[in-house]
Design an enzyme around this catalytic site. Structure first.
Site, PDB file in Angstrom:
ATOM      1  N   ASN A  47       0.830  -1.212   0.000  1.00  0.00           N
ATOM      2  CA  ASN A  47       0.000   0.000   0.000  1.00  0.00           C
ATOM      3  C   ASN A  47       0.859   1.254   0.000  1.00  0.00           C
ATOM      4  O   ASN A  47       0.599   2.217  -0.729  1.00  0.00           O
ATOM      5  CB  ASN A  47      -0.906   0.028   1.234  1.00  0.00           C
ATOM      6  CG  ASN A  47      -2.083  -0.925   1.129  1.00  0.00           C
ATOM      7  OD1 ASN A  47      -2.346  -1.495   0.074  1.00  0.00           O
ATOM      8  ND2 ASN A  47      -2.787  -1.113   2.227  1.00  0.00           N
ATOM      9  N   ARG A 394      -5.070   1.272 -13.191  1.00  0.00           N
ATOM     10  CA  ARG A 394      -3.715   1.414 -12.656  1.00  0.00           C
ATOM     11  C   ARG A 394      -3.086   0.082 -12.256  1.00  0.00           C
ATOM     12  O   ARG A 394      -3.654  -0.687 -11.505  1.00  0.00           O
ATOM     13  CB  ARG A 394      -3.773   2.350 -11.443  1.00  0.00           C
ATOM     14  CG  ARG A 394      -2.416   2.764 -10.918  1.00  0.00           C
ATOM     15  CD  ARG A 394      -2.591   3.561  -9.643  1.00  0.00           C
ATOM     16  NE  ARG A 394      -3.369   4.750  -9.874  1.00  0.00           N
ATOM     17  CZ  ARG A 394      -4.074   5.368  -8.906  1.00  0.00           C
ATOM     18  NH1 ARG A 394      -4.103   4.877  -7.700  1.00  0.00           N
ATOM     19  NH2 ARG A 394      -4.738   6.461  -9.172  1.00  0.00           N
ATOM     20  N   HIS A 424     -15.387   2.735 -15.105  1.00  0.00           N
ATOM     21  CA  HIS A 424     -15.152   2.005 -13.868  1.00  0.00           C
ATOM     22  C   HIS A 424     -16.322   1.076 -13.542  1.00  0.00           C
ATOM     23  O   HIS A 424     -16.254   0.282 -12.610  1.00  0.00           O
ATOM     24  CB  HIS A 424     -14.940   3.021 -12.729  1.00  0.00           C
ATOM     25  CG  HIS A 424     -14.541   2.419 -11.430  1.00  0.00           C
ATOM     26  ND1 HIS A 424     -15.375   2.395 -10.333  1.00  0.00           N
ATOM     27  CD2 HIS A 424     -13.400   1.805 -11.031  1.00  0.00           C
ATOM     28  CE1 HIS A 424     -14.764   1.807  -9.313  1.00  0.00           C
ATOM     29  NE2 HIS A 424     -13.570   1.442  -9.710  1.00  0.00           N
TER      30      HIS A 424
END
Length: 672
Positions: A47, A394, A424
């Site tokens: 992360n 991404r 999306h």
């Protein structure tokens, strides 16, 4: 709360760091099995890598823009970066302490010893030397250069290195190979096991030849400007035009062993052309994302007990998924329920002579996939297959483009994302032709068409043959195909066309009810809440007396519990074995509740810059299931954290019987 930020909005990037703090809590939570805590070591590290690669990279580049344009994008970027660095340093210290003082001792209790090269016994030293000769000696990349010359050496993005200062002002950079296992298990003849980092195999062998000390180093670089994810239209073009000479590959973080001597730090800064603002002090080892593959040499079960996905109670009664959908709307909640019906729907469509058209959006594609194979098979069979692929999902671009090529080679029409707007939504539309009559079917989900993430993320998917829903969904695809400009819709909420307006209207309705002395109620579950206009509207609703209950997994810019602003807003965040990913929106509507599921968070990008689809849940059985699960999660007092004004992440505590919502949800479906 930092003086940099007011009590009206919590800063987006600092809120993300508070989410990663919740990951850090899972490392230390001894209610988790040991190897689950180790997995969270990897998640925390992964992360943070993405955060520096994307968010810090964008902030650093935006701060170099002309002031009028910069002020539209971010307030006080230098202070934001300073606050980020402060919080990351604190978390790195806490992370290091959790690893050294908790994880390693708990491994020892299981007779697993994670040792460094200084602890090697004679046999281990010989094994390390043999391992080096056999696997590393001829392949390890070692750079040397003058420490006084800028860019005399180069560190690749997010690779792990050992760095040392040699005599005569030379710096040495040793790349830790990523084509070798990061952990080496020493041979064992009993039930005591010894594991070491590949780093220590290198250190032992290099120190045999040199007298210098080696320290861990890792550089995160800006590989790309991700501003396209956040802005669109003229503003985005102005930003791109203002950055024609920006440096790609600029360092955004230099993570270095905190014990490195000052002389080495100065040499690293100079030789790699980095600055004090780039430096984050870490531990002896970096790239903890490699702990995803940390070996368990014992025969003990040190992970969570696997929860096998439960077959869908109604779908299993039908031989054909199409027949099941025609009988009534079908709702799936994976990973508690199996993702198999979605795969079977595509596999059935691929071979059915009645199916003439398949349209779907794909955002993150799995590397290997039965679902994707079925799509290619349908195209090869001559069906009208139209696939819209988000090329800029991404970090999944390679898989997306590879599968796009396969679909095209098999005869599908493949449309890639448009500049300035992302798709999306997670949607599928199928047409059948039966005796000259058209039958249509739709799937609208909160998660990706991806078998791998369907086992890791909690999501909803709704299958329907409702003609009005199907007609509106096809209009979304006609927009993507360039046939329509605006998709007219009365049932579906579609971003960037109607979602914001309809959500706002429903919030205003709850405000009117509260002001009339009736009950106003809003319950929202989403990944992130960032859009200022929607936050302002929720503040207005709170002040009117609407009861607002939020479940926010990640970023939350709304500040709850402030008198005169958000007294009637309560927020919790759940972090557990699965990643909470579903989006649910419930409005009281004076007792006639309205319930929706879909792909959109309340972020500006999801409401204004992306194609998103949100569907009402109209079937009473499905309505009950979604609401029941929502209530289970609202009752969580094991893995839920309170999101307060300072986002301290205190666990929910009460005297009620323990409710761990993900396990309770699994049992809910098991008992159906």
């Amino acid at each position: 709360m930092s003086k940099l930020f007011n009590s009206k909005y919590y800063h987006r990037d600092l809120s993300w760091l508070r989410f990663n703090h919740r990951v850090l809590q899972e490392i230390k939570d001894k209610r988790n099995p040991l190897y689950e805590r180790i997995k969270f070591l990897a998640i925390f590290s992964s992360n943070l890598d993405e955060f520096f690669k994307v968010r810090v990279s964008d902030i650093r580049q935006i701060k170099d823009l002309e002031k009028p344009l910069r002020k539209k994008l971010i307030t006080k970027p230098n202070k934001v970066l300073a606050e980020i660095k402060k919080q990351v340093n604190q978390q790195q210290q806490e992370f290091g302490s959790a690893f050294l003082d908790e994880i390693i001792p708990d491994l020892k209790k299981e007779n697993i010893h994670l040792i460094n090269f200084k602890d090697f016994n004679k046999q281990q030293k010989l094994y390390a030397e043999d391992y080096y000769s056999s696997n590393l000696k001829n392949t390890v990349d070692i750079q040397t250069g003058p420490s006084s010359i800028k860019n005399s050496i180069f560190a690749k993005n997010e690779a792990s290195y050992l760095v040392a200062l040699k005599e005569e002002e030379q710096i040495e950079l040793v790349e830790i190979p990523d084509n070798q296992p990061r952990f080496v298990v020493f041979p064992s003849t009993d039930q005591t096991f010894y594991i070491t980092f590949l780093d220590d195999i290198l250190k032992h062998n290099l120190l045999n030849k040199n007298s210098k000390e080696y320290y861990a180093l890792k550089i995160s670089r800006d590989a790309e400007l991700y501003i396209e994810d956040e802005f669109s239209g003229d503003l985005m073009q102005k930003i791109l035009d203002a950055l024609p000479k920006r440096k790609t590959g600029q360092a955004t973080r230099a993570l270095i062993d905190a014990s490195a001597p000052i002389a080495l730090l100065e040499a690293v800064k100079n030789a790699l052309d980095i600055y004090n603002t780039d430096i984050i002090f870490g531990g002896v080892y970096h790239n903890f994302k490699d702990f995803f593959s940390f070996p368990n040499p014992t025969k003990k079960k040190l992970n969570n007990v696997n929860l096998e996905p439960i077959p869908h109670s109604l779908l299993t009664k039908y031989n054909s998924v199409f027949d099941a959908i025609e009988s009534k709307d079908q709702l799936i909640h994976y990973p508690h329920q199996s993702f198999e019906p979605v795969i079977k729907l595509l596999e059935e469509a691929a071979v059915s002579p009645e199916v003439k058209t398949i349209k779907m959006t794909l955002y993150r594609l799995a590397k290997t996939s039965r679902l994707n194979t079925a799509i290619a098979k349908a195209a090869k069979a001559g069906k009208n297959v139209i696939i819209f692929i988000e090329a800029k999902a991404r970090f999944d671009e390679d898989n997306n483009l590879r599968w796009g090529k396969i679909f095209k080679e098999n005869g599908a029409k493949v449309i890639y994302s448009y500049p300035g707007i992302k798709v999306h939504s997670k949607i599928l539309y199928i047409e059948k032709e039966i005796k000259g009559k058209l039958k249509t079917y739709s799937y609208i989900g909160t998660g990706n068409f991806n078998e791998k993430t369907a086992k890791l993320y909690t999501d909803f998917g709704l299958m329907t043959a409702n003609s009005k829903i199907c007609k509106e969904l096809n209009r979304v695809f006609l927009v993507l195909e360039g046939v329509l400009i605006v998709p007219k819709a009365k049932k579906l909420l579609i971003s960037p066309f109607t979602s914001r307006h309809i959500f706002s209207t429903m919030v205003e309705k709850e405000i009117e009810l509260a002001q009339a002395g009736k009950k106003g109620l809003i319950v929202l579950k989403m990944n992130s809440l960032e859009d200022k206009k929607m936050i302002q509207l929720l503040y207005k609703a709170s002040n009117a007396g609407v009861q607002i209950r939020l479940l926010i997994r990640g970023i939350c810019c709304l500040v709850p519990g402030i008198k005169g602003q958000s007294e009637n807003i309560t927020i919790t965040s759940i972090l557990d074995r699965y990643l909470e990913h579903g989006r649910v929106y419930l409005f009281g509507n004076n007792g006639d509740e309205k319930l929706f599921i879909g792909s959109a968070d309340w972020m500006t990008r999801n409401l204004s810059h992306r194609i998103e689809v949100i569907t009402p849940v109209r079937d009473k059985d499905n309505f009950k299931i979604v609401k029941d699960i929502l209530n289970i999660q609202l009752s969580d007092n094991v893995k839920a954290r309170v999101i307060d004004a300072e986002q301290k992440n205190n666990y929910v505590t009460n005297n009620n019987a323990p409710v761990q919502s993900q396990l309770a949800t699994y049992n809910y479906f098991k008992n159906q």
